[in-house]
Design a protein around this motif. Structure first.
Motif, PDB file in Angstrom:
ATOM      1  N   LYS A   1       0.826  -1.210   0.000  1.00  0.00           N
ATOM      2  CA  LYS A   1       0.000   0.000   0.000  1.00  0.00           C
ATOM      3  C   LYS A   1       0.858   1.257   0.000  1.00  0.00           C
ATOM      4  N   PHE A   2       1.887   1.234   0.807  1.00  0.00           N
ATOM      5  CA  PHE A   2       2.723   2.429   0.898  1.00  0.00           C
ATOM      6  C   PHE A   2       3.538   2.652  -0.379  1.00  0.00           C
ATOM      7  N   LEU A   3       4.164   1.599  -0.909  1.00  0.00           N
ATOM      8  CA  LEU A   3       4.994   1.761  -2.099  1.00  0.00           C
ATOM      9  C   LEU A   3       4.165   2.220  -3.304  1.00  0.00           C
ATOM     10  N   ALA A   4       2.953   1.710  -3.409  1.00  0.00           N
ATOM     11  CA  ALA A   4       2.087   2.139  -4.505  1.00  0.00           C
ATOM     12  C   ALA A   4       1.719   3.609  -4.357  1.00  0.00           C
ATOM     13  N   ALA A   5       1.443   4.044  -3.117  1.00  0.00           N
ATOM     14  CA  ALA A   5       1.123   5.449  -2.870  1.00  0.00           C
ATOM     15  C   ALA A   5       2.340   6.338  -3.141  1.00  0.00           C
ATOM     16  N   LEU A   6       3.503   5.863  -2.759  1.00  0.00           N
ATOM     17  CA  LEU A   6       4.736   6.614  -2.995  1.00  0.00           C
ATOM     18  C   LEU A   6       4.965   6.822  -4.493  1.00  0.00           C
ATOM     19  N   ALA A   7       4.811   5.751  -5.259  1.00  0.00           N
ATOM     20  CA  ALA A   7       5.002   5.859  -6.709  1.00  0.00           C
ATOM     21  C   ALA A   7       3.969   6.780  -7.331  1.00  0.00           C
ATOM     22  N   SER A   8       2.721   6.668  -6.877  1.00  0.00           N
ATOM     23  CA  SER A   8       1.645   7.476  -7.448  1.00  0.00           C
ATOM     24  C   SER A   8       1.844   8.952  -7.170  1.00  0.00           C
ATOM     25  N   GLN A   9       2.297   9.292  -5.976  1.00  0.00           N
ATOM     26  CA  GLN A   9       2.451  10.698  -5.613  1.00  0.00           C
ATOM     27  C   GLN A   9       3.769  11.292  -6.094  1.00  0.00           C
ATOM     28  N   THR A  10       4.705  10.439  -6.475  1.00  0.00           N
ATOM     29  CA  THR A  10       5.971  10.948  -7.001  1.00  0.00           C
ATOM     30  C   THR A  10       5.859  11.229  -8.489  1.00  0.00           C
ATOM     31  N   ALA A  11       5.184  10.362  -9.225  1.00  0.00           N
ATOM     32  CA  ALA A  11       5.062  10.519 -10.686  1.00  0.00           C
ATOM     33  C   ALA A  11       3.939  11.483 -11.017  1.00  0.00           C
ATOM     34  N   THR A  12       4.065  12.725 -10.565  1.00  0.00           N
ATOM     35  CA  THR A  12       3.084  13.766 -10.833  1.00  0.00           C
ATOM     36  C   THR A  12       3.781  14.944 -11.499  1.00  0.00           C
ATOM     37  N   PRO A  13       3.038  15.772 -12.261  1.00  0.00           N
ATOM     38  CA  PRO A  13       3.661  16.943 -12.887  1.00  0.00           C
ATOM     39  C   PRO A  13       4.328  17.868 -11.884  1.00  0.00           C
ATOM     40  N   SER A  14       3.758  17.989 -10.678  1.00  0.00           N
ATOM     41  CA  SER A  14       4.334  18.889  -9.679  1.00  0.00           C
ATOM     42  C   SER A  14       5.725  18.447  -9.238  1.00  0.00           C
ATOM     43  N   THR A  15       6.034  17.146  -9.388  1.00  0.00           N
ATOM     44  CA  THR A  15       7.368  16.640  -9.058  1.00  0.00           C
ATOM     45  C   THR A  15       8.249  16.553 -10.288  1.00  0.00           C
ATOM     46  N   ILE A  16       7.742  15.985 -11.376  1.00  0.00           N
ATOM     47  CA  ILE A  16       8.548  15.777 -12.577  1.00  0.00           C
ATOM     48  C   ILE A  16       8.941  17.087 -13.232  1.00  0.00           C
ATOM     49  N   LEU A  17       8.035  18.077 -13.242  1.00  0.00           N
ATOM     50  CA  LEU A  17       8.305  19.346 -13.905  1.00  0.00           C
ATOM     51  C   LEU A  17       8.928  20.389 -12.991  1.00  0.00           C
ATOM     52  N   ASN A  18       9.112  20.030 -11.725  1.00  0.00           N
ATOM     53  CA  ASN A  18       9.717  20.962 -10.772  1.00  0.00           C
ATOM     54  C   ASN A  18      11.129  20.493 -10.438  1.00  0.00           C
ATOM     55  N   PRO A  19      12.162  21.150 -11.002  1.00  0.00           N
ATOM     56  CA  PRO A  19      13.537  20.674 -10.761  1.00  0.00           C
ATOM     57  C   PRO A  19      13.942  20.723  -9.298  1.00  0.00           C
ATOM     58  N   PHE A  20      13.298  21.601  -8.503  1.00  0.00           N
ATOM     59  CA  PHE A  20      13.645  21.702  -7.087  1.00  0.00           C
ATOM     60  C   PHE A  20      13.115  20.511  -6.284  1.00  0.00           C
ATOM     61  N   LYS A  21      12.184  19.739  -6.866  1.00  0.00           N
ATOM     62  CA  LYS A  21      11.712  18.508  -6.238  1.00  0.00           C
ATOM     63  C   LYS A  21      12.240  17.281  -6.961  1.00  0.00           C
ATOM     64  N   LEU A  22      12.341  17.387  -8.291  1.00  0.00           N
ATOM     65  CA  LEU A  22      12.761  16.232  -9.081  1.00  0.00           C
ATOM     66  C   LEU A  22      14.185  15.798  -8.752  1.00  0.00           C
ATOM     67  N   TYR A  23      15.127  16.742  -8.779  1.00  0.00           N
ATOM     68  CA  TYR A  23      16.519  16.364  -8.579  1.00  0.00           C
ATOM     69  C   TYR A  23      16.806  15.876  -7.157  1.00  0.00           C
ATOM     70  N   PRO A  24      16.281  16.513  -6.112  1.00  0.00           N
ATOM     71  CA  PRO A  24      16.479  15.941  -4.766  1.00  0.00           C
ATOM     72  C   PRO A  24      15.867  14.552  -4.620  1.00  0.00           C
ATOM     73  N   THR A  25      14.691  14.339  -5.248  1.00  0.00           N
ATOM     74  CA  THR A  25      14.045  13.026  -5.154  1.00  0.00           C
ATOM     75  C   THR A  25      14.871  11.962  -5.858  1.00  0.00           C
ATOM     76  N   MET A  26      15.305  12.260  -7.082  1.00  0.00           N
ATOM     77  CA  MET A  26      16.126  11.298  -7.815  1.00  0.00           C
ATOM     78  C   MET A  26      17.455  11.073  -7.117  1.00  0.00           C
ATOM     79  N   GLY A  27      18.041  12.151  -6.625  1.00  0.00           N
ATOM     80  CA  GLY A  27      19.333  12.021  -5.947  1.00  0.00           C
ATOM     81  C   GLY A  27      19.231  11.169  -4.699  1.00  0.00           C
ATOM     82  N   ALA A  28      18.148  11.386  -3.916  1.00  0.00           N
ATOM     83  CA  ALA A  28      17.972  10.624  -2.680  1.00  0.00           C
ATOM     84  C   ALA A  28      17.794   9.146  -2.962  1.00  0.00           C
ATOM     85  N   GLY A  29      17.029   8.823  -4.007  1.00  0.00           N
ATOM     86  CA  GLY A  29      16.791   7.420  -4.315  1.00  0.00           C
ATOM     87  C   GLY A  29      17.981   6.741  -4.962  1.00  0.00           C
TER      88      GLY A  29
END
Length: 440
Positions: free
Chosen positions: A342-370
């Motif tokens: 349940k958690f991993l599916a929610a994590l994937a769903s809320q990460t693959a959103t325009p607000s994250t993918i199109l926002n470099p201030f969220k995209l790069y920290p997220t990718m870097g952390a993972g």
């Protein structure tokens, strides 16, 4: 009749000169006198003057033009006033001051600057934007690809089953504390045990019939088959040993875990993905937390979990406690695996959103952390990893299925798989059919 010009004297019958045929030499005689009319007075030659024209701002061409050849050479030659009857002032197209192109070299039609070609400018701007986005995308791809830790060599796995349709990922959450400070270990309640063990294991099948996520409880009772040591390369024969699934990982790492899963299921694993405690918490914090709807409140001292019922946003520390909790549930590890799905599916769903993918201030920290803590197999590409991520999101979106591996009972604390249902499940996955088998 007098044939001579006006005012000429002499006999008109005389010829001018007799020629050499006469026997007598010519005697001297007077020439007739012709009086010419006086020439008209010559007008004084004026020096070239610069044409007197209105200022440039009124649409005139004030450039000096040299006089034409032969200027002033003949009595009738005058001077050039600089006025060209062929010029049209103010622009023939009615454009006035800023009408069109400025006058050409022929001294004729004069225009102002042409109107801007907005269609061409828009095309150039769009092309520039596309090139810039392409350059950023390519550089981001290579940056992310370089951060992947390709440490698992699946070529060391022996006696592998035949590949079926679709792609199978083995997703492992480990209790690795690598890179964590003492303060972080204390805050996340991970303890300080040496080495690492598997805390959760899932098979994600991505195919044309939709994604299927299958949890493999860590307490599953499995047989350790013959294998080749990942470090020594030494062959270890199978002895029929029955152990918990997480013991395979503890004994010889990811390669033996893959070998054990393939041997006990008959399903070929195409890619391996592992993430540790620290990376998991950092990803959650990078996207600003994960929203979950917790149906029932629970509390667990060992994991640090303390949750009320209802919708709430979990930070990295709370998320780790949520997916690790097992002692607060009657179903223990089976209930924990459901929460993990349940958690991993929610994590994937809320990460693959325009607000994250199109926002470099969220995209790069997220990718870097993972990517900093992600361990994958040597054949894993960034494209394949992205496909896995979106397949995980599809499970939440209703396009796929999530389940636990079918269980028939237990031996002590070990969970025994239902071999008939597991065989049917694997056949459906290999044939890329819609899964109809029900899990626990």
């Amino acid at each position: 009749m007098n044939d001579w010009p006006d005012r000429r004297t002499g006999d008109g019958s005389e010829r001018y000169g007799r020629g050499s045929a006469s026997p007598q030499p010519e005697s001297a005689r007077s020439m007739p006198h012709v009086q010419r009319r006086p020439a008209p007075p010559r007008r004084p030659q004026m020096p070239p003057q610069r044409p007197q024209v209105p200022p440039q701002s009124q649409g005139y061409d004030d450039r000096y033009q040299a006089p034409a050849p032969g200027y002033g050479d003949s009595p009738d030659a005058g001077y050039d006033s600089g006025y060209n009857t062929g010029q049209v002032y103010g622009g023939g197209n009615g454009s006035g001051r800023g009408g069109g192109r400025r006058g050409g070299g022929d001294g004729g039609y004069v225009q102002g600057r042409p109107a801007p070609d907005w269609r061409r400018r828009i095309k150039l701007g769009a092309l520039t934007l596309v090139v810039a986005l392409l350059a950023v995308s390519v550089s981001t791809y290579f940056w992310a690809d370089s951060k992947l830790k390709r440490e698992v060599d699946l070529s060391k796995v022996i006696e592998r089953p035949e590949a079926g349709d679709g792609t199978n990922y083995l997703i492992v959450g480990s209790d690795s504390r690598e890179g964590m400070s003492a303060e972080e270990k204390k805050r996340l309640r991970t303890g300080s045990a040496e080495g690492k063990r598997t805390d959760s294991m899932m098979i994600l099948h991505d195919g044309s019939s939709g994604p299927t996520l299958i949890s493999l409880p860590r307490d599953s009772n499995v047989e350790i088959p013959s294998f080749k040591g990942s470090e020594s390369g030494k062959m270890f024969p199978g002895t029929g040993r029955q152990v918990k699934l997480n013991a395979a990982y503890a004994e010889d790492g990811p390669e033996l875990l893959v070998r054990t899963v393939e041997f006990n299921t008959g399903l070929r694993i195409d890619h391996y993905v592992e993430i540790g405690f620290g990376g998991f918490a950092q990803i959650v914090d990078a996207i600003g937390g994960v929203e979950l709807d917790i149906p029932k409140a629970f509390k667990d001292k060992k994991s640090g979990a303390d949750f009320q019922a209802g919708k709430q946003t979990l930070n990295g520390e709370q998320s780790l406690a949520f997916v690790r909790t097992r002692y607060a549930f009657a179903g223990s590890d089976l209930d924990r695996t459901k929460n993990q799905q349940k958690f991993l599916a929610a994590l994937a769903s809320q990460t693959a959103t325009p607000s994250t993918i199109l926002n470099p201030f969220k995209l790069y920290p997220t990718m870097g952390a993972g990517l900093d803590t992600l361990i994958v197999d040597k054949d894993m590409s960034l494209w394949a990893l992205g496909n896995m991520f979106f397949a995980m999101k599809g499970v939440t979106g209703g396009d796929g299925t999530s389940m636990n591996v079918p269980i028939s009972g237990s031996i002590g604390s070990n969970l025994v798989w239902d071999k008939a249902k597991v065989k049917q499940l694997v056949e459906q996955l290999n044939n890329d059919e819609k899964v109809t088998v029900k899990g626990n």
